[in-house]
Write an enzyme that holds these catalytic residues in place. Structure first.
Site, PDB file in Angstrom:
ATOM      1  N   ARG A 183      28.173 -10.787 -22.595  1.00 47.88           N
ATOM      2  CA  ARG A 183      29.618 -10.609 -22.471  1.00 47.88           C
ATOM      3  C   ARG A 183      30.179 -10.132 -23.807  1.00 47.88           C
ATOM      4  O   ARG A 183      29.693 -10.498 -24.887  1.00 47.88           O
ATOM      5  CB  ARG A 183      30.223 -11.954 -22.077  1.00 47.88           C
ATOM      6  N   GLY A 208      37.016  -8.015  -9.947  1.00 47.11           N
ATOM      7  CA  GLY A 208      37.809  -9.070 -10.559  1.00 47.11           C
ATOM      8  C   GLY A 208      37.511 -10.421  -9.927  1.00 47.11           C
ATOM      9  O   GLY A 208      36.374 -10.721  -9.547  1.00 47.11           O
ATOM     10  N   SER A 259      35.142 -14.852 -17.427  1.00 47.28           N
ATOM     11  CA  SER A 259      34.799 -13.759 -16.522  1.00 47.28           C
ATOM     12  C   SER A 259      34.635 -14.272 -15.102  1.00 47.28           C
ATOM     13  O   SER A 259      34.285 -15.438 -14.885  1.00 47.28           O
ATOM     14  CB  SER A 259      33.491 -13.095 -16.975  1.00 47.28           C
ATOM     15  N   SER A 260      34.861 -13.394 -14.144  1.00 46.21           N
ATOM     16  CA  SER A 260      34.623 -13.712 -12.733  1.00 46.21           C
ATOM     17  C   SER A 260      33.287 -13.167 -12.240  1.00 46.21           C
ATOM     18  O   SER A 260      32.939 -13.355 -11.070  1.00 46.21           O
ATOM     19  CB  SER A 260      35.749 -13.130 -11.867  1.00 46.21           C
ATOM     20  N   THR A 266      33.992  -2.680 -12.822  1.00 47.81           N
ATOM     21  CA  THR A 266      32.851  -3.588 -12.741  1.00 47.81           C
ATOM     22  C   THR A 266      31.823  -2.996 -11.788  1.00 47.81           C
ATOM     23  O   THR A 266      32.169  -2.292 -10.840  1.00 47.81           O
ATOM     24  CB  THR A 266      33.279  -4.985 -12.253  1.00 47.81           C
TER      25      THR A 266
END
Length: 590
Positions: free
Chosen positions: A111, A486, A463-464, A392
Site C-alpha cells: 500500500r 472502492g 483501504s477497501s 482499482t
C-alpha cells in the site's frame, strides 16, 4: 495446445505479439496457453482472471513457461499498468494474498505511504477542495513496483526479464481502447471541459489517454515511455524506480504541482510481509484475506461471522431473497460501522482486530439484527459516530500445483491524481484521499472515517481492497476472488463468494449476478438497475422497504474476478475462471 479465440480485430492486433511469444517459448511437452472469446472459461492446469485479456494472457504465458502463480500475477500486474492506466499501475500500490501448494501463505502489503511532508492537517490547510484527489498534493509514495518485485523474489520462480517482457511489449505495441476504458474516459472528458485549465495542468492524461477529448473505442494507445521505465526496472530492479532517473522524474512531477513527495520518501518505502487473516465459515471453508490497513479482510470476516450465526446457509436454501438481502446488508452495516471507527494502519495506531472478530463480539452483533426490520445508523458498530469502479484492478491466479494469488491494486480514482510522470508514461495515485483528509467529511467514495486514519508521515491509508483466497477443509484452494470499486469491493467480493459457497453457482453466474451494497453511511441500500427492473427484483425491493430500508438503484456494484475449482487439482475438470462483464476482460490459462 489450446486454441486461441479472439473476436475483436483490434484486440487481435494488440495481442498477436504475445500469442507468438507463447507459442514459440513453450517447451513441446508443456500445455499451451489458452484464452477464450468471452468472459469465462475452464482450464485444466491453471488460470488467470484479470480485467483485461492482454494481462490475463501475460500471466498465462508465465504458467505455460513453468512459472507459478506469483510469476503469473506479477506479469499480469505489470501488464495491467499498461493496458488499464485508469485503474492501476506502477504509480500506485496494492495488496497480494498468497497460498502456495506447499502450505506456505503470505499477505504482501505494498500500500502507498504518506510522504514525510504531510501531516494530520495537511489538507485542512489547503484552499483547493480537490487537493486530496487531483494533483501533486494527492500523491502518496507508490508501492506497486516494490511489492511486485518483493513477491517475485521471495515466492516466484522466474527472472525479472521474463516476467516483465509482456508488459514492455504491450507498452511498445500498444493496446486498443475498449468499452471499460471509455466508461471512465467519457465522464472525465466532461470534467476537463468544465475545467479547461486541467488540459495544460494534466497535459499527458489529456493528450495521450484522452486524445484531447476525441478518444474512441478501438483507438490504439502506445506507451513507449512506460516501456522504457519497465525496461529499467527489468534490468535494475526496484532501485531503478525508487531512485535514479525514474525517482527524480516522479518527485519533479509532484513538486511542480504543489506536491511534497521527495526522493527520501521513495528511498524509505518498505514492503510489509504479514500473515493472512484466517476466518472459518460454517465449518466448510477457511477464508484467507488481508489484515489492516486493508479494511476488506476484517469487514468480510465480521460479515461472514455474523452471517454464520444467523444461519445464512439455511436462509439461502429457503429461497427468501428479501430476507437473505436484508440479513447480509445488516451484517455489512455492522462491519462498515466498525470499519469507520476502528480500522487504520496498525503500525501507527492500535487496531483491535482480535476483539472485533472474537466470538463474543460477533455473537453480540448477530443478536442485534432483527429479521423483520432495520435500525438507525447509531445502532451499528460499537462506538457511535456520525458521520464507481474508479482506479482499482483485481486479478486472480491459480497454477498447475494448486497454488494461488489474489492481487488487488489501485491508483484510487480514475487515472489517479491525473498527474502523470510524462517522461515515463504513467499516472501517480491520489491515495491521500483514502486518509481522513478533512475531519468529519466523507471522501470521494462517501466514507466518513475516524481520526485514527488521519495522514501522518510513513502511514498507510485505510483501504477497501479485499484480495481473498478460500481453502476447503483439506487446505486446498477452492476459490480466488477480489474486486475493484472502492468500498463496494467488500460487499461484492463477499456476495460472489457466498454465491459459490452457499448457492454453488458457476463462476460466470456468480460474477454476473446482480448485486447490492450497504456501507452503513449513507443509510441506503443500493441495488443494481437490471435487478430492480425485473419482477423478482421489484419484489425483493418491496420486501426490503417493508423492513425499513431505503432502496436506491445504481449502475454497477464493483467488478469481481473469480476462479473456482470444479474438479480435482490437476484433473481434467480443473479451474473455472470468470472476468466480470461489468468491465470486460477475459481469462486465460493452460
Amino acid at each position: 495446445m489450446g486454441m486461441l479465440h479472439i473476436d475483436s480485430p483490434g484486440l487481435a492486433r494488440s495481442m498477436g505479439w504475445l500469442v507468438a511469444a507463447v507459442v514459440t517459448g513453450c517447451a513441446a511437452q508443456r500445455p499451451g496457453v489458452q484464452t477464450v472469446a468471452g468472459g469465462d472459461g475452464v482450464f485444466a492446469h491453471g488460470a488467470v482472471a484479470a480485467d483485461h485479456a492482454i494481462a490475463s494472457l501475460a500471466g498465462a504465458r508465465m504458467l505455460a513457461l513453468g512459472g507459478n502463480a506469483i510469476d503469473a500475477a506479477v506479469a499480469a500486474s505489470f501488464t495491467l499498468s499498461v493496458v488499464r492506466p485508469f485503474s492501476c499501475g506502477i504509480g500506485g500500490g496494492g495488496f497480494m494474498v498468497i497460498a502456495l501448494a506447499d502450505g506456505r501463505s503470505a499477505a504482501i502489503n505494498y500500500r502507498e505511504m504518506c510522504p514525510a511532508g504531510a501531516g494530520p492537517e495537511f489538507f485542512e490547510r489547503q484552499q483547493d477542495p480537490e487537493a486530496s484527489t487531483r494533483g501533486g498534493a494527492a500523491c502518496a509514495v507508490p508501492g506497486t513496483v516494490a511489492g511486485l518485485l518483493y513477491a517475485l523474489e521471495h515466492f516466484g520462480t522466474l527472472d525479472r526479464a521474463t516476467v516483465l517482457a509482456p508488459a514492455i511489449q504491450a507498452a511498445r505495441d500498444g493496446f486498443t481502447v475498449d468499452r471499460a476504458y471509455m466508461d471512465e474516459a467519457g465522464p472525465l472528458i466532461e470534467k476537463f471541459a468544465r475545467q479547461p485549465q486541467w488540459q495544460s495542468r494534466f497535459a499527458f492524461v489529456w493528450e495521450r489517454f484522452l486524445r484531447e477529448g476525441r478518444v474512441r473505442v478501438d483507438d490504439v494507445i502506445r506507451l513507449p515511455e512506460q516501456a522504457e521505465a519497465l525496461e529499467l526496472i527489468s534490468r535494475e530492479g526496484a532501485p531503478a524506480f525508487y531512485g535514479g532517473e525514474i525517482g527524480r522524474a516522479i518527485t519533479k512531477a509532484a513538486a511542480q504541482d504543489h506536491g511534497v513527495l521527495s526522493l527520501a520518501d521513495l528511498r524509505n518505502y518498505r514492503v510489509q510481509q504479514l500473515e493472512p487473516l484466517r476466518t472459518g465459515f460454517l465449518g466448510r471453508a477457511t477464508v484467507l484475506s488481508m489484515p489492516p490497513p486493508s479494511s476488506g479482510g476484517v469487514a468480510m470476516a465480521q460479515a461472514l461471522g455474523i452471517l454464520g450465526r444467523l444461519k445464512i446457509d439455511e436462509v439461502a436454501a429457503g429461497g427468501d431473497s428479501g430476507l437473505y438481502v436484508h440479513l447480509v446488508s445488516e451484517a455489512f452495516k455492522h462491519a462498515f460501522a466498525d470499519r469507520a471507527e476502528w480500522l487504520a494502519d496498525p503500525t501507527k495506531v492500535d487496531v483491535p482486530v482480535q476483539r472485533l472478530l472474537s466470538d463474543r463480539y460477533l455473537d453480540e452483533r448477530a443478536a442485534m439484527i432483527d429479521p423483520a426490520r432495520t435500525f438507525p445508523s447509531e445502532h451499528y458498530g460499537t462506538r457511535r459516530q456520525a458521520g464507481p469502479d474508479g482506479g482499482t484492478s483485481h486479478l486472480s491466479v491459480v497454477d498447475q500445483w494448486g497454488g494461488a494469488v489474489a492481487c488487488t491494486e489501485t491508483i484510487n480514482l480514475e487515472f489517479g491524481s491525473l498527474l502523470a510522470v510524462a517522461r515515463f508514461g504513467f499516472c501517480l495515485n491520489d491515495e491521500m484521499d483514502d486518509f481522513t483528509a478533512r475531519r468529519g467529511r466523507p471522501n470521494a467514495f462517501g466514507l466518513t472515517q475516524s481520526d485514527r486514519n488521519l495522514p501522518a508521515p510513513g502511514k498507510r491509508p485505510l483501504s477497501s481492497m479485499s484480495p481473498t483466497i478460500v481453502l476447503d477443509v483439506d487446505g486446498r484452494v477452492l476459490a480466488v476472488a477480489g474486486g475493484s470499486g472502492g468500498p463496494r469491493i467488500i460487499t461484492a467480493t463477499t456476495q460472489v463468494l457466498l454465491d459459490v459457497l452457499l448457492l454453488h453457482l458457476s463462476a460466470p453466474d456468480a460474477v454476473g449476478r446482480p448485486r447490492f451494497h450497504h456501507q452503513w453511511i449513507p443509510d441506503e441500500l443500493l441495488m443494481e438497475q437490471p435487478w430492480l427492473a425485473s419482477p423478482e427484483g421489484q419484489q425483493v425491493a418491496a420486501a426490503l422497504r417493508a423492513r425499513g430500508h431505503t432502496v436506491k438503484p445504481t449502475r454497477s456494484i464493483a467488478v469481481v474476478q473469480l476462479i473456482r475449482r470444479i474438479g480435482p487439482i490437476g484433473g481434467s475438470a480443473g479451474w473455472e475462471a470468470a472476468c466480470d462483464p461489468r468491465k470486460g476482460g477475459s481469462p486465460a490459462g493452460h
